[in-house]
Design an enzyme around this catalytic site. Structure first.
Site, short mmCIF file in Angstrom:
data_model
loop_
_atom_site.label_atom_id
_atom_site.label_comp_id
_atom_site.label_asym_id
_atom_site.label_seq_id
_atom_site.Cartn_x
_atom_site.Cartn_y
_atom_site.Cartn_z
N LYS A 22 0.83 -1.21 0.00
CA LYS A 22 0.00 0.00 0.00
C LYS A 22 0.87 1.26 0.00
CE LYS A 22 -1.79 1.49 4.08
NZ LYS A 22 -1.40 2.87 4.40
N ASN A 23 1.84 1.29 0.92
CA ASN A 23 2.60 2.54 1.10
C ASN A 23 3.64 2.78 0.01
OD1 ASN A 23 1.05 3.11 3.26
ND2 ASN A 23 2.58 2.56 4.82
N ARG A 92 -4.85 10.44 4.66
CA ARG A 92 -3.83 11.47 4.80
C ARG A 92 -2.82 11.44 3.67
NH1 ARG A 92 -2.86 13.61 9.34
NH2 ARG A 92 -0.73 13.86 8.65
N CYS A 116 -4.95 12.28 13.26
CA CYS A 116 -5.65 11.02 13.00
C CYS A 116 -5.55 10.13 14.22
CB CYS A 116 -5.12 10.34 11.74
SG CYS A 116 -3.62 9.43 11.99
N ARG A 121 0.38 14.10 13.53
CA ARG A 121 0.90 13.93 12.17
C ARG A 121 0.94 15.23 11.35
NH1 ARG A 121 -1.26 8.43 9.71
NH2 ARG A 121 0.66 8.64 8.55
N ASP A 309 4.56 0.29 12.06
CA ASP A 309 3.38 -0.34 11.46
C ASP A 309 3.25 -1.82 11.83
OD1 ASP A 309 2.71 2.04 10.32
OD2 ASP A 309 3.41 1.54 8.31
N ARG A 403 -8.58 -0.86 4.43
CA ARG A 403 -7.67 0.15 3.87
C ARG A 403 -6.34 -0.46 3.47
NH1 ARG A 403 -6.20 4.17 7.85
NH2 ARG A 403 -4.76 4.51 6.16
N1 EPU Z 1 6.53 14.36 11.26
C1 EPU Z 1 6.54 15.67 11.62
N2 EPU Z 1 6.41 16.59 10.63
C2 EPU Z 1 6.28 16.25 9.33
C3 EPU Z 1 6.27 14.91 8.97
C4 EPU Z 1 6.40 13.96 9.96
O1 EPU Z 1 6.65 16.02 12.78
O2 EPU Z 1 6.19 17.15 8.47
C5 EPU Z 1 6.68 13.32 12.31
C6 EPU Z 1 5.42 12.46 12.47
O3 EPU Z 1 4.46 13.06 13.30
C7 EPU Z 1 6.01 11.19 13.04
C8 EPU Z 1 7.36 11.08 12.32
O4 EPU Z 1 7.66 12.40 11.89
O5 EPU Z 1 6.22 11.36 14.40
C9 EPU Z 1 7.42 10.15 11.15
O6 EPU Z 1 6.29 10.32 10.34
P1 EPU Z 1 6.30 10.08 8.77
O7 EPU Z 1 6.18 11.40 8.10
O8 EPU Z 1 7.45 9.22 8.40
O9 EPU Z 1 4.95 9.29 8.55
P2 EPU Z 1 4.05 9.38 7.26
O10 EPU Z 1 4.89 9.63 6.08
O11 EPU Z 1 2.89 10.27 7.52
C10 EPU Z 1 4.22 6.86 6.60
C11 EPU Z 1 3.28 5.71 6.37
C12 EPU Z 1 2.69 5.28 7.72
C13 EPU Z 1 3.85 4.85 8.62
C14 EPU Z 1 4.85 6.00 8.75
C15 EPU Z 1 6.08 5.63 9.55
C16 EPU Z 1 2.47 6.11 4.14
C17 EPU Z 1 1.34 6.48 3.26
N3 EPU Z 1 2.22 6.14 5.46
O12 EPU Z 1 3.47 7.91 7.19
O13 EPU Z 1 1.86 4.16 7.45
O14 EPU Z 1 3.36 4.51 9.89
O15 EPU Z 1 5.28 6.44 7.46
O16 EPU Z 1 6.73 4.57 8.97
O17 EPU Z 1 3.55 5.78 3.67
C18 EPU Z 1 0.06 2.67 7.84
O18 EPU Z 1 0.32 2.14 6.73
O19 EPU Z 1 -0.73 2.14 8.67
C19 EPU Z 1 0.73 3.92 8.19
C20 EPU Z 1 0.28 4.71 9.16
#
Ligand code: EPU
Length: 424
Positions: A22-23, A92, A116, A121, A309, A403
């Site tokens: 998915k990701n 998101r 969320c 996030r 995850d 999802r």
């Molecule tokens: N963060 C910030 N600011 C930002 C971006 C991130 O503070 O601008 C923080 C987040 O709050 C978190 C950390 O940085 O504490 C890491 O977050 P990240 O941005 O890596 O998460 P994401 O890109 O929103 C993706 C996956 C998630 C997975 C996370 C961590 C996708 C679509 N989603 O989310 O997947 O948990 O990376 O590996 O790739 C899931 O599939 O169930 C899922 C939640």
């Protein structure tokens, strides 16, 4: 609304094939916005999230059609550059259209994703990086209104925390920028490698794949590409944990064991036997011994560390271990929502901030109960607990599971689980 019913206590046995990730699929779908033409994606999983993303692309003007194993996306004619609240609030990852729309059109309007179920996030690192490339980002009426102030230009961008979708957005925003962009402390998740392969296949010049420093030499044009989505390491890990928790033995196929390194190491530490081949992993119990799991601690970290995850699913396994384990969630501040539901099934878990101490009750420690799914991975931990528990577990709000897990009921049934969906 549907619920998932599980008659637990039956060991899962057999083989289960893993779907596309998915990701990885979501950023690759977003990348089709970068340049006009027909893109071909293989191994796109059929999930609620990928369907939502394809709807979002359709709203932007991208036409898609399935042809056997291939999803063809034609992004020749974009209608507008706005991702509405209606779609972003359900997923998101819609924020991933920001980078490619800016690269192609120089503007994008994307609803700011709210908090969320797993945490606040924010997307501040995405926006800060885009500003360094020459984009002005304003927040207006709940939307990020982003406009390039001229051609995008290369920059050195440092992320305070490695962010997965942030790295992906900045990669897509910078491939067509003038000059060179360097992303430091970038995320290294395998899904990012998949995106880099697709972008390089389109003519981009990105160096540093699999490292935390990515160099993007801007190019003046891209062409459509064919790309295959990598196997879903979280789905693979979930099935390995489900098989182990049920007391069974089996093999996940069509996966990449190199992407599961940290989980496989932890599973070995529990005493389970793990064998792996080039695209499969097998989990089994040591012969001639009582089925007992050693307690093992985990701490979630960016890749190649233990993935957040798979935290909830590992916790479900640890409720069945013989002693106490400590689960430390460092990525998201609110990713323990499954604990209250696991309590309803007899689990003994204490929480202190980002630490959870699980007192294992042995392999017969859980009993079935009605529980509620709160987010995607929390839900899959309840499925694992339900498979391991004696009696009947009913999981409501299973749209969360849909999802991210393709053909879940079918795959579990093929492993011998008694599981089905019912109307609530
Ligand atoms: N963060 C910030 N600011 C930002 C971006 C991130 O503070 O601008 C923080 C987040 O709050 C978190 C950390 O940085 O504490 C890491 O977050 P990240 O941005 O890596 O998460 P994401 O890109 O929103 C993706 C996956 C998630 C997975 C996370 C961590 C996708 C679509 N989603 O989310 O997947 O948990 O990376 O590996 O790739 C899931 O599939 O169930 C899922 C939640």
């Amino acid at each position: 609304m549907e619920k998932l019913v599980i008659e637990g206590g039956r060991p899962l046995v057999g083989e289960v094939p893993i779907s596309g990730a998915k990701n990885a699929a979501l950023p690759l779908l977003a990348a089709t916005l970068l340049t006009p033409g027909r893109h071909r994606l293989y191994n796109v999983p059929d999930l609620r999230d990928t369907r939502t993303f394809i709807r979002l692309l359709a709203d932007l003007g991208v036409e898609s059609q399935r042809e056997k194993e291939c999803l063809i996306l034609d992004s020749s004619r974009l209608r507008h550059a706005e991702a509405s609240y209606r779609l972003v609030k359900t997923m998101r990852a819609s924020v991933l259209v920001l980078g490619p729309l800016l690269a192609r059109l120089g503007r994008a309007r994307v609803s700011l994703p709210g908090g969320c179920a797993i945490g606040a996030r924010p997307i501040n690192f995405h926006l800060m990086g885009l500003e360094q490339l020459g984009v002005r980002c304003r927040l207006e009426g709940g939307y990020v209104d982003a406009r390039a102030e001229g051609p995008l230009h290369g920059a050195v961008i440092y992320f305070d925390i490695p962010t997965v979708t942030g790295t992906e957005n900045l990669l897509m925003a910078s491939v067509l920028a003038e000059g060179t962009t360097v992303l430091k402390n970038a995320a290294r998740e395998p899904e990012i490698g998949n995106l880099i392969d697709m972008l390089n296949g389109m003519g981009a010049r990105i160096e540093g794949k699999e490292s935390d420093c990515l160099t993007i030499h801007g190019v003046s044009r891209l062409t459509p590409a064919d790309c295959t989505i990598i196997p879903d390491r979280i789905e693979a890990g979930t099935y390995l944990l489900a098989i182990a928790a049920s007391g069974g033995s089996g093999r996940v196929t069509r996966c990449n064991p190199a992407h599961l390194l940290s989980l496989l190491e932890k599973l070995r530490q529990t005493g389970l036997q793990i064998h792996e081949g080039s695209d499969w992993v097998e989990v089994d119990w040591p012969a001639g011994q009582a089925r007992q799991l050693r307690s093992v601690d985990i701490k979630t970290m960016p890749f190649p560390g233990y993935p957040t995850d798979l935290q909830a699913q590992f916790m479900a396994l640890m409720t069945l271990a013989s002693e106490s384990s400590v689960i430390h969630e460092t990525i998201f501040e609110n990713r323990f929502m499954h604990i209250a539901e696991l309590h309803r099934m007899g689990a003994r878990i204490r929480v202190d901030g980002r630490l959870a101490v699980v007192s294992g009750s042995g392999m017969a420690g859980l009993s079935g109960a009605p529980v509620m799914a709160t987010d995607l991975r929390a839900s899959s931990s309840l499925v694992i607990a339900g498979l391991a528990a004696s009696g009947r577990t009913e999981i409501s709000r299973i749209y969360h599971l849909e999802r991210g897990y393709e053909r879940l009921v079918e795959k579990l049934s093929a492993l011998g689980a008694r599981v089905w969906k019912e109307e609530e």
